[in-house]
Design an enzyme around this catalytic site. Structure first.
Site, PDB file in Angstrom:
ATOM      1  N   ASN A  13      -5.856  -1.701  -8.978  1.00 14.35           N
ATOM      2  CA  ASN A  13      -5.395  -2.785  -8.110  1.00 14.35           C
ATOM      3  C   ASN A  13      -6.485  -3.821  -7.927  1.00 14.35           C
ATOM      4  O   ASN A  13      -7.468  -3.852  -8.669  1.00 14.35           O
ATOM      5  CB  ASN A  13      -4.977  -2.199  -6.751  1.00 14.35           C
ATOM      6  CG  ASN A  13      -6.161  -1.612  -6.010  1.00 14.35           C
ATOM      7  OD1 ASN A  13      -6.988  -0.910  -6.598  1.00 14.35           O
ATOM      8  ND2 ASN A  13      -6.274  -1.891  -4.728  1.00 14.35           N
ATOM      9  N   CYS A  62      -8.789  -3.958  -5.747  1.00 12.62           N
ATOM     10  CA  CYS A  62     -10.092  -3.423  -5.334  1.00 12.62           C
ATOM     11  C   CYS A  62     -10.480  -2.156  -6.088  1.00 12.62           C
ATOM     12  O   CYS A  62     -11.405  -1.452  -5.680  1.00 12.62           O
ATOM     13  CB  CYS A  62     -10.098  -3.174  -3.823  1.00 12.62           C
ATOM     14  SG  CYS A  62      -9.677  -4.630  -2.857  1.00 12.62           S
ATOM     15  N   SER A  70      -0.709  -2.164   1.307  1.00 16.12           N
ATOM     16  CA  SER A  70      -1.944  -2.871   0.975  1.00 16.12           C
ATOM     17  C   SER A  70      -1.974  -3.380  -0.455  1.00 16.12           C
ATOM     18  O   SER A  70      -2.472  -4.471  -0.719  1.00 16.12           O
ATOM     19  CB  SER A  70      -3.143  -1.941   1.184  1.00 16.12           C
ATOM     20  OG  SER A  70      -3.174  -1.447   2.489  1.00 16.12           O
ATOM     21  N   GLY A 115      -2.477  -7.099  -1.803  1.00 15.27           N
ATOM     22  CA  GLY A 115      -3.455  -7.326  -2.862  1.00 15.27           C
ATOM     23  C   GLY A 115      -2.858  -6.860  -4.183  1.00 15.27           C
ATOM     24  O   GLY A 115      -2.191  -5.834  -4.245  1.00 15.27           O
ATOM     25  N   PRO A 172     -12.329  -0.763   0.089  1.00 13.89           N
ATOM     26  CA  PRO A 172     -13.577  -1.423   0.527  1.00 13.89           C
ATOM     27  C   PRO A 172     -13.760  -1.446   2.045  1.00 13.89           C
ATOM     28  O   PRO A 172     -14.891  -1.481   2.524  1.00 13.89           O
ATOM     29  CB  PRO A 172     -13.440  -2.848  -0.008  1.00 13.89           C
ATOM     30  CG  PRO A 172     -12.422  -2.786  -1.068  1.00 13.89           C
ATOM     31  CD  PRO A 172     -11.485  -1.691  -0.695  1.00 13.89           C
ATOM     32  N   ALA A 184     -13.672  -3.724   4.165  1.00 13.10           N
ATOM     33  CA  ALA A 184     -14.611  -4.751   4.626  1.00 13.10           C
ATOM     34  C   ALA A 184     -14.287  -5.241   6.028  1.00 13.10           C
ATOM     35  O   ALA A 184     -15.183  -5.396   6.854  1.00 13.10           O
ATOM     36  CB  ALA A 184     -14.620  -5.919   3.640  1.00 13.10           C
ATOM     37  N   THR A 185     -13.015  -5.495   6.306  1.00  9.69           N
ATOM     38  CA  THR A 185     -12.661  -6.039   7.619  1.00  9.69           C
ATOM     39  C   THR A 185     -12.482  -4.950   8.659  1.00  9.69           C
ATOM     40  O   THR A 185     -12.964  -5.076   9.788  1.00  9.69           O
ATOM     41  CB  THR A 185     -11.375  -6.869   7.518  1.00  9.69           C
ATOM     42  OG1 THR A 185     -11.518  -7.828   6.474  1.00  9.69           O
ATOM     43  CG2 THR A 185     -11.110  -7.598   8.814  1.00  9.69           C
ATOM     44  N   GLU A 221      -9.337   0.869  -6.389  1.00  8.56           N
ATOM     45  CA  GLU A 221      -9.254   2.238  -5.878  1.00  8.56           C
ATOM     46  C   GLU A 221      -7.883   2.876  -6.083  1.00  8.56           C
ATOM     47  O   GLU A 221      -7.731   4.075  -5.872  1.00  8.56           O
ATOM     48  CB  GLU A 221      -9.627   2.280  -4.382  1.00  8.56           C
ATOM     49  CG  GLU A 221      -8.524   1.896  -3.407  1.00  8.56           C
ATOM     50  CD  GLU A 221      -8.413   0.406  -3.182  1.00  8.56           C
ATOM     51  OE1 GLU A 221      -7.853  -0.013  -2.155  1.00  8.56           O
ATOM     52  OE2 GLU A 221      -8.894  -0.352  -4.054  1.00  8.56           O
TER      53      GLU A 221
END
Length: 970
Positions: A587, A589, A374, A403, A772, A774-775, A591
């Site tokens: 990173n 996001c 990720s 990411g 997150p 989100a998806t 975390e």
């Protein structure tokens, strides 16, 4: 007056059709209108202008002045209506006449023409009643007859429309969902049918019909998903069979196994699946598929999978949901001894929604390019070769869905000496512009935008220019409008802010040691460099007031949403791997907290436990959670060995340290199951209790894997090897921050686990990080990550479009208390999904379903602080604030630092995407497979500037929720 768009013609208007020039694109061949009698005619935008003109003149009079004013208003309204219609045009490029009138009604309401809107609404209602009476009379006269509609096949031939199958399909979609009505869906579907309708339009019609009902009954989201699944089945079955084919959900119980064999064959033949998948015992795997799990999707989840995850050949999807989950599971089990047994175990976990792997894993597992990780973190070197290698690495890593977090603190600042040319450096900003444009150019094959976050330490001499990167004013060559940015803040700076002391800025070529130091060592070196600067020994340095710089950091965060605030010292002091390097950034996001250097690119492999699936009314289901975490950790560890690495530095780092990041999602749903308001001490305790359980089982599972597979290579010397677990490293931070104290309470048997970690070891250097989600939370139909609910009824935007989202648990509670009716729906729309101002809702429900902007942000920080003590990495922590001010932001971010948080993420202000307040139709936006309306245009909210925040005007530009281009919203 006559306002019917079907009968209005340009000859009846007192002046040329207003807005006709602006509406021209919609009048081109291809756009059609389905009339109420089922006929289809070309779309003519001028009829909208005519109807609008007549209703305005009927209400406001026919004077010359009124006519001129009406002309201008109608031109603007027509352009808006046409734009809205063309944005939502489906694959058949057709509009129903009622859809057009819905858009007219919306435009009148949005345009603040209440008298005209009222006249139009009353006119529509009157004529709708008249038409209903006509239909009833006609139905009575023609009892027992059905209109002879035909469907046009892909080859162009016309076949009788199969009304029986359509009815059976809708009945099957509503089966088991008590508060849904198949007849209602069928009636809404019928009005979108016409003679010669295409097969794709026929598949979309019931989906569109069910979607319009979601806000009245959340279970219609499942109905819509099941209808979409029928469209997908026809697409996939026909493709793998090489001939037209379709099946109902009931028929798939016996057909999934046969399809699965064909799916694998076709995927390999089209070079989309790894040929190794064909060497699995496919019969054994096919027998383990659970077709009934196709029924658990909500519409948003399945549509997202359809648009962005399912494998396709030139746009034709051939991957059904259970094949998708099995493909991911097979890819993760490739190197297991009994790989069929492990694939089935992994499939069961994924398809149950108890755990979900991250998006890159779902995209790429089992494919020819299995890039499953990720996040990637890099450090940029201070030379041209190193800088442009970093940009190239960004492109290679982003290509397969990674990411990125880039540490730019090494790069010398503006005005620094360049020995090779005897010139002066232009600083870090021009290179950030190059990195920004690279992220846009490499967009992951259209699946999602390339995304990168640049980090800079607060002592860097370019920090003030760095803060301005996201501004919309100034030299555009020194702006990065698409790249995320974050401050990497040392504790010493926060101490200077607290003391209202000075802060000195340096260029890293003259103070290179600061980049790799933290805690007391950083403070000693920094103060020594300050003394050098005071003596004039440094070419580039500048002193500012710490509070002034802090104020500018918060001002830019408020105005642009960036840079985010992240804290260097807790990330390093509590890092299990501080014996072999330094954490220089987080990173994309915020975390991930892993070491980076010139020869190591940090990699993290993510997945999230669905916490909502691991609680019941009695509390946390510990045994189920243990089983889920154990399997999930094995899957994440497998990613490291299977992974396709695009650069050698990433492979070297990942195999040496083997970090993974197990997180959670569905936290808000879990609280609602337990009847705990987010803003409560009980919720904070649950955050503590649940994360302790995840931490305990994740560490235990990694120790089990170490016993089976061996320790990670850099284990010796780590905090783990010293018996210092995340809960223990909190004490290390407290020692560094003299006088600070943190909650270190625990409930589980940590002493025994601590000893086992020391003697057996760990398979993974890092085990936890809360992303997150989100998806993947959309796929599972649960609340995002650790977020409070945004609103209880709202339009959510992502790359698949715009979707009506309703809090199902709230609807169930309101039904139980007899409060769910049309008035309640209207109230929720009016108050943008908030319950606070709806008088008839009981206080306990207002507290339980309080939305993100109704909750004091301090509760989010307190809950995050309790989680952080258990986590060896960090959390993607969004902060919500309804009415930001300098004082509030100052208090908020100082609290985050004092509570020992490692990072924060987006600052969320009030969103400009609201629920439509007019009709039940039109609350969903354009989709790739299914179309509907778009939410109202975003508009910034003017917020009074605070004297202690900024001297200039302050516009509310902090992050707008559910931005389709935002990584955290995907």
């Amino acid at each position: 007056m006559s306002l019917d768009l079907e009968t209005a013609t340009t000859t009846k208007t007192p002046f040329p059709a207003a807005g006709a020039d602006r509406a021209k694109p919609a009048s081109e061949p291809g756009y059609q209108v389905i009339r109420r009698n089922g006929s289809v005619t070309p779309f003519d935008a001028s009829k909208i202008s005519v109807a609008l003109t007549k209703v305005f003149l009927a209400v406001e009079g026919h004077s010359a002045a009124a006519s001129r004013r009406v002309h201008d208003i109608v031109a603007d309204l027509t352009a808006q209506i046409v734009a809205g219609l063309t944005r939502r045009a489906d694959t058949g490029r057709t509009f129903h006449i009622e859809d057009i009138q819905d858009q007219v009604e919306l435009a009148l309401m949005r345009g603040e023409h209440p008298k005209v809107a009222r006249a139009y609404v009353l006119y529509r209602e009157q004529h709708a009643q008249e038409r209903a009476l006509e239909r009833a009379a006609k139905a009575e006269a023609q009892a027992g007859t059905t209109p002879a509609l035909r469907m046009k096949t892909a080859e162009g031939s016309l076949l009788p429309l199969d009304h029986a199958r359509l009815a059976a399909l809708v009945l099957e979609a509503c089966a088991g969902l008590a508060d849904t009505n198949a007849e209602t869906v069928l009636n809404e579907t019928q009005r979108n049918l016409y003679d010669g309708i295409s097969q794709d339009e026929l598949a979309l019609a019931p989906i569109l019909a069910a979607r319009t009902l979601i806000e009245t009954e959340p279970d219609y989201a499942k109905v819509s998903a099941r209808l979409l699944n029928d469209k997908l089945r026809r697409e996939a079955l026909s493709f793998v069979a090489g001939r037209p084919d379709q099946a109902t959900q009931a028929e798939m119980a016996s057909r999934y196994a046969e399809y699965f064999h064909d799916y694998v064959r076709v995927g390999i033949a089209n070079e989309l699946l790894d040929p190794e998948l064909g060497r699995f015992d496919l019969a054994r795997l096919a027998a383990s598929l659970k077709p009934e799990r196709d029924l658990q999707f909500d519409y948003l989840g399945l549509q997202t999978l359809y648009d962005r995850y399912f494998l396709h050949v030139r746009g034709t999807r051939f991957e059904l949901p259970q094949a998708f989950f099995m493909r991911v599971a097979m890819g993760l089990a490739l190197r297991e001894i009994d790989r069929e047994a492990r694939a089935i175990e992994f499939y069961d976990l994924l398809s149950s929604f108890d755990f979900m792997a991250s998006t890159p894993t779902l995209f790429n597992s089992g494919t020819l390019r299995a890039q499953l990780s990720s996040c990637f973190l890099t450090t940029v070197s201070d030379d041209l070769e190193g800088i442009f290698k970093a940009v190239k690495d960004n492109a290679l890593l982003a290509k397969y869905s990674g990411g990125l977090g880039n540490d730019w603190s090494n790069v010398r600042g503006l005005g620094a000496h360049i020995k090779g040319t005897n010139g002066e450096s232009q600083g870090v900003v021009p290179f950030l512009k190059v990195a920004n444009d690279t992220a846009i150019a490499v967009n992951q094959g259209g699946k999602r935008k390339g995304a990168v976050c640049a980090y800079l330490e607060t002592w860097h001499v370019d920090i003030e220019e760095f803060l301005d990167l996201r501004k919309n004013t100034g030299d555009d060559r020194r702006r990065t409008h698409d790249m995320n940015t974050a401050n990497w803040v040392p504790d010493l700076f926060m101490e200077r802010v607290e003391q209202d002391g000075p802060w000195t800025l340096f260029s890293p070529d003259e103070t290179p040691d600061l980049h790799d130091l933290y805690g007391p060592a950083f403070k000693a070196a920094y103060e020594a460099h300050e003394a050098r600067a005071a003596r004039g020994e440094l070419k580039v340095s500048r002193q500012v007031r710490a509070q002034d710089l802090w104020r500018k950091m918060l001002t830019m965060l408020f105005e642009t949403g960036h840079p985010w605030i992240t804290f260097k010292d807790p990330c390093n002091i509590r890092s299990p791997q501080r014996h072999v390097g330094v954490v220089h950034s987080s990173n994309l996001c915020t975390e991930i907290t892993l070491n980076t250097s010139h020869d190591e690119v940090a990699v993290c492999n993510l997945g999230s436990v669905n916490l909502a699936a691991h609680v019941d009314a009695r509390g946390l289901m510990f045994d189920k959670l243990r089983a889920t975490v154990t399997t999930a950790m094995r899957m994440l560890d497998n990613v490291i060995d299977i992974n396709f690495y695009t650069i050698p530095e990433a492979r070297r780092s990942n195999l040496r340290h083997r970090p993974v990041g197990l997180g959670i999602m569905g936290f808000q749903d879990a609280l609602q199951t337990l009847r705990l308001p987010y803003a409560s001490e009980a919720a904070v305790r649950f955050a503590d209790e649940s994360m302790e359980a995840v931490s305990f089982h994740a560490i235990s599972a990694s120790t089990d894997l170490a016993a089976e597979r061996g320790r990670y290579p850099s284990f010796e010397g780590s905090l783990w090897s010293q018996g210092i677990l995340p809960i223990d490293s909190v004490g290390l931070l407290a020692e560094t921050r003299q006088g600070a104290s943190f909650d270190v309470s625990s409930t589980l048997a940590w002493d025994a686990l601590r000893q086992r970690v020391k003697t057996v070891g760990m398979r993974n250097s890092n085990t936890m990080a809360i992303a997150p989600t989100a998806t993947i939370s959309n796929i599972c139909g649960v609340s995002q990550s650790i977020e409070p609910a945004y609103q209880n009824l709202f339009v959510k935007s992502n790359m698949s479009g715009d979707f009506t989202v309703v809090t199902s648990a709230l609807v169930r509670d309101l039904k139980t208390r007899g409060l769910w009716d049309e008035v309640m729906i209207s109230d929720l729309k009016y108050f943008d999904g908030s319950l606070g101002q709806i008088d008839r809702i009981p206080e306990d429900l207002k507290a339980l379903y309080a939305t993100a902007f109704e909750i004091d942000t301090a509760w989010l920080i307190e809950a995050a602080a309790r989680r952080q003590k258990w986590i060896d990495q960090a959390q993607s922590l969004n902060l919500y604030i309804a009415n930001p001010s300098g004082k509030k932001l100052d208090t908020l971010y100082r609290l985050a630092w004092k509570r020992g948080l490692k990072t924060t993420y987006y600052l969320r202000s009030r969103s400009a995407t609201h629920v439509e307040k007019s009709t039940l139709k039109g609350t969903d936006g354009k989709l790739n497979a299914v179309s509907a309306t778009v939410p109202q245009a975003a508009a910034p909210i003017l917020i009074e500037a605070q004297p202690d925040l900024a001297a200039s005007e302050a516009w509310g530009k902090a992050c707008s929720i559910h931005d389709p281009d935002c990584e955290a919203c995907q």
